[in-house]
Design a protein around this motif. Structure first.
Motif, PDB file in Angstrom:
ATOM      1  N   PRO A  41       0.836  -1.212   0.000  1.00  0.00           N
ATOM      2  CA  PRO A  41       0.000   0.000   0.000  1.00  0.00           C
ATOM      3  C   PRO A  41       0.865   1.255   0.000  1.00  0.00           C
ATOM      4  O   PRO A  41       2.040   1.228   0.379  1.00  0.00           O
ATOM      5  N   HIS A  42       0.277   2.361  -0.402  1.00  0.00           N
ATOM      6  CA  HIS A  42       1.000   3.635  -0.425  1.00  0.00           C
ATOM      7  C   HIS A  42       1.420   4.026   0.986  1.00  0.00           C
ATOM      8  O   HIS A  42       0.664   3.862   1.947  1.00  0.00           O
ATOM      9  N   SER A  43       2.636   4.549   1.114  1.00  0.00           N
ATOM     10  CA  SER A  43       3.167   4.933   2.414  1.00  0.00           C
ATOM     11  C   SER A  43       2.715   6.324   2.834  1.00  0.00           C
ATOM     12  O   SER A  43       2.900   6.724   3.980  1.00  0.00           O
ATOM     13  N   ALA A  44       2.136   7.086   1.907  1.00  0.00           N
ATOM     14  CA  ALA A  44       1.677   8.442   2.214  1.00  0.00           C
ATOM     15  C   ALA A  44       0.514   8.795   1.289  1.00  0.00           C
ATOM     16  O   ALA A  44       0.243   8.095   0.310  1.00  0.00           O
ATOM     17  N   THR A  45      -0.154   9.871   1.624  1.00  0.00           N
ATOM     18  CA  THR A  45      -1.264  10.370   0.809  1.00  0.00           C
ATOM     19  C   THR A  45      -0.773  11.539  -0.037  1.00  0.00           C
ATOM     20  O   THR A  45       0.010  12.366   0.437  1.00  0.00           O
ATOM     21  N   VAL A  46      -1.231  11.609  -1.281  1.00  0.00           N
ATOM     22  CA  VAL A  46      -0.891  12.731  -2.152  1.00  0.00           C
ATOM     23  C   VAL A  46      -2.182  13.461  -2.510  1.00  0.00           C
ATOM     24  O   VAL A  46      -3.115  12.860  -3.045  1.00  0.00           O
ATOM     25  N   VAL A  47      -2.219  14.751  -2.191  1.00  0.00           N
ATOM     26  CA  VAL A  47      -3.416  15.562  -2.389  1.00  0.00           C
ATOM     27  C   VAL A  47      -3.098  16.715  -3.330  1.00  0.00           C
ATOM     28  O   VAL A  47      -2.017  17.305  -3.268  1.00  0.00           O
ATOM     29  N   ALA A  48      -4.051  17.045  -4.210  1.00  0.00           N
ATOM     30  CA  ALA A  48      -3.867  18.183  -5.104  1.00  0.00           C
ATOM     31  C   ALA A  48      -3.904  19.474  -4.297  1.00  0.00           C
ATOM     32  O   ALA A  48      -4.898  19.769  -3.624  1.00  0.00           O
ATOM     33  N   ASP A  49      -2.825  20.240  -4.356  1.00  0.00           N
ATOM     34  CA  ASP A  49      -2.731  21.510  -3.648  1.00  0.00           C
ATOM     35  C   ASP A  49      -3.409  22.614  -4.450  1.00  0.00           C
ATOM     36  O   ASP A  49      -3.778  23.656  -3.914  1.00  0.00           O
ATOM     37  N   GLN A  50      -3.547  22.369  -5.735  1.00  0.00           N
ATOM     38  CA  GLN A  50      -4.273  23.232  -6.659  1.00  0.00           C
ATOM     39  C   GLN A  50      -4.758  22.321  -7.783  1.00  0.00           C
ATOM     40  O   GLN A  50      -4.378  21.162  -7.839  1.00  0.00           O
ATOM     41  N   GLN A  51      -5.624  22.826  -8.643  1.00  0.00           N
ATOM     42  CA  GLN A  51      -6.104  21.974  -9.738  1.00  0.00           C
ATOM     43  C   GLN A  51      -4.916  21.393 -10.499  1.00  0.00           C
ATOM     44  O   GLN A  51      -4.017  22.112 -10.912  1.00  0.00           O
ATOM     45  N   SER A  52      -4.920  20.071 -10.654  1.00  0.00           N
ATOM     46  CA  SER A  52      -3.767  19.399 -11.244  1.00  0.00           C
ATOM     47  C   SER A  52      -4.195  18.423 -12.337  1.00  0.00           C
ATOM     48  O   SER A  52      -5.170  17.682 -12.163  1.00  0.00           O
ATOM     49  N   ASP A  53      -3.481  18.452 -13.458  1.00  0.00           N
ATOM     50  CA  ASP A  53      -3.693  17.506 -14.547  1.00  0.00           C
ATOM     51  C   ASP A  53      -2.599  16.459 -14.495  1.00  0.00           C
ATOM     52  O   ASP A  53      -1.411  16.796 -14.345  1.00  0.00           O
ATOM     53  N   VAL A  54      -2.986  15.202 -14.599  1.00  0.00           N
ATOM     54  CA  VAL A  54      -2.007  14.125 -14.517  1.00  0.00           C
ATOM     55  C   VAL A  54      -2.183  13.131 -15.655  1.00  0.00           C
ATOM     56  O   VAL A  54      -3.261  13.030 -16.249  1.00  0.00           O
ATOM     57  N   LEU A  55      -1.110  12.424 -15.924  1.00  0.00           N
ATOM     58  CA  LEU A  55      -1.115  11.322 -16.873  1.00  0.00           C
ATOM     59  C   LEU A  55      -1.079  10.045 -16.047  1.00  0.00           C
ATOM     60  O   LEU A  55      -0.251   9.918 -15.139  1.00  0.00           O
ATOM     61  N   VAL A  56      -1.986   9.121 -16.312  1.00  0.00           N
ATOM     62  CA  VAL A  56      -2.113   7.913 -15.508  1.00  0.00           C
ATOM     63  C   VAL A  56      -1.652   6.703 -16.323  1.00  0.00           C
ATOM     64  O   VAL A  56      -2.106   6.498 -17.455  1.00  0.00           O
ATOM     65  N   LEU A  57      -0.751   5.917 -15.726  1.00  0.00           N
ATOM     66  CA  LEU A  57      -0.243   4.705 -16.370  1.00  0.00           C
ATOM     67  C   LEU A  57      -0.445   3.530 -15.427  1.00  0.00           C
ATOM     68  O   LEU A  57      -0.012   3.571 -14.279  1.00  0.00           O
ATOM     69  N   GLY A  58      -1.096   2.479 -15.898  1.00  0.00           N
ATOM     70  CA  GLY A  58      -1.374   1.316 -15.067  1.00  0.00           C
ATOM     71  C   GLY A  58      -0.132   0.518 -14.714  1.00  0.00           C
ATOM     72  O   GLY A  58       0.923   0.647 -15.341  1.00  0.00           O
ATOM     73  N   ARG A  59      -0.269  -0.338 -13.701  1.00  0.00           N
ATOM     74  CA  ARG A  59       0.859  -1.084 -13.156  1.00  0.00           C
ATOM     75  C   ARG A  59       1.539  -1.976 -14.193  1.00  0.00           C
ATOM     76  O   ARG A  59       2.765  -1.959 -14.337  1.00  0.00           O
ATOM     77  N   ASP A  60       0.771  -2.768 -14.935  1.00  0.00           N
ATOM     78  CA  ASP A  60       1.359  -3.706 -15.897  1.00  0.00           C
ATOM     79  C   ASP A  60       2.162  -2.984 -16.961  1.00  0.00           C
ATOM     80  O   ASP A  60       3.271  -3.416 -17.333  1.00  0.00           O
ATOM     81  N   ASP A  61       1.627  -1.872 -17.469  1.00  0.00           N
ATOM     82  CA  ASP A  61       2.332  -1.120 -18.509  1.00  0.00           C
ATOM     83  C   ASP A  61       3.565  -0.419 -17.954  1.00  0.00           C
ATOM     84  O   ASP A  61       4.593  -0.308 -18.632  1.00  0.00           O
ATOM     85  N   PHE A  62       3.481   0.040 -16.709  1.00  0.00           N
ATOM     86  CA  PHE A  62       4.639   0.666 -16.066  1.00  0.00           C
ATOM     87  C   PHE A  62       5.774  -0.337 -15.908  1.00  0.00           C
ATOM     88  O   PHE A  62       6.930  -0.071 -16.262  1.00  0.00           O
ATOM     89  N   LEU A  63       5.451  -1.526 -15.398  1.00  0.00           N
ATOM     90  CA  LEU A  63       6.478  -2.555 -15.209  1.00  0.00           C
ATOM     91  C   LEU A  63       7.037  -3.031 -16.552  1.00  0.00           C
ATOM     92  O   LEU A  63       8.228  -3.352 -16.663  1.00  0.00           O
ATOM     93  N   ARG A  64       6.192  -3.057 -17.566  1.00  0.00           N
ATOM     94  CA  ARG A  64       6.675  -3.442 -18.897  1.00  0.00           C
ATOM     95  C   ARG A  64       7.692  -2.426 -19.408  1.00  0.00           C
ATOM     96  O   ARG A  64       8.720  -2.796 -19.993  1.00  0.00           O
ATOM     97  N   CYS A  65       7.410  -1.137 -19.190  1.00  0.00           N
ATOM     98  CA  CYS A  65       8.347  -0.092 -19.615  1.00  0.00           C
ATOM     99  C   CYS A  65       9.695  -0.247 -18.914  1.00  0.00           C
ATOM    100  O   CYS A  65      10.750  -0.100 -19.538  1.00  0.00           O
TER     101      CYS A  65
END
Length: 224
Positions: free
Chosen positions: A93-117
């Motif tokens: 599990p994640h060791s910490a929480t990440v919260v948007a401090d302002q409106q934020s745009d992100v790129l999301v990559l799934g676990r399998d594709d990340f490990l493949r890269c």
């Protein structure tokens, strides 16, 4: 962000800059774009998200809560930074929480594709490893400051870490940082931080600027 294709976004991310054109193309269908409003959670401490979040715009904060609900700000992340890689690598599990401090745009990559890269590109694996080591060093520095420095030294470190040299080589903190946020970073009360900031200003170490900016005059501040 809506005008850019996924491939355009991939090419703009430094983490993916070492991918071959073919590898980048293979990620086009694997990534998605997501927008988080201020205060929304990207990843939550104690849970798994099974995705890597790469910040394209905006700013987020990394926080940790203890059993009594007290909050500590571990870091602030901005464009080009990413979160979630530790949980993807060790399946914990994640060791910490990440919260948007302002409106934020992100790129999301799934676990399998990340490990493949990572498995297909050693340069990308090294980049992730380098970032993990950098964060570990920062964590060690923070632990050391909490154990060995007084509040004055810890606040000075936060100010110096937040400052950026401008064109005249003056150290400026451009993003407004509240006393409460600094208190959560250094493990002290808001009242104590306000007292330290007042002392620093009276001693000429810092100067408040318009718009909430702060100029830091001393490059080295010794802890009391």
């Amino acid at each position: 962000m809506a005008m850019l294709s996924n491939l355009d976004l991939i090419r703009r991310v430094s983490l993916f800059s070492m991918l071959t054109p073919l590898q980048a193309e293979s990620l086009v269908e694997a990534v998605s774009k997501k927008r988080f409003k201020r205060g929304e959670v990207l990843v939550e401490q104690g849970k798994k998200s099974n995705a890597l979040y790469i910040i394209l715009a905006g700013r987020t904060r990394v926080i940790m809560n203890d059993s009594r609900g007290r909050e500590v700000i571990l870091a602030t992340l901005s464009v080009g930074d990413y979160v979630g890689e530790m949980s993807l690598i060790d399946s914990e599990p994640h060791s910490a929480t990440v919260v948007a401090d302002q409106q934020s745009d992100v790129l999301v990559l799934g676990r399998d594709d990340f490990l493949r890269c990572l498995s297909e590109n050693s340069a990308m694996s090294f980049a992730v490893m380098h970032e993990l080591v950098k964060r570990l060093r920062k964590a060690s520095q923070k632990i050391g400051s909490l154990a060995l420095m007084g509040v004055y030294g810890r606040v000075a470190m936060v100010l110096l870490d937040s400052a950026v040299a401008d064109e005249s080589d003056a150290l400026m903190i451009r993003e407004k940082v509240s006393r409460q946020d600094i208190a959560k970073m250094v493990g002290a009360s808001r009242e104590m931080v306000s007292r330290v900031m007042k002392d620093f200003e009276e001693q000429g170490f810092i100067q408040q600027q318009e718009g909430g900016m702060v100029r830091v005059y001393e490059r080295r501040m010794l802890p009391r």
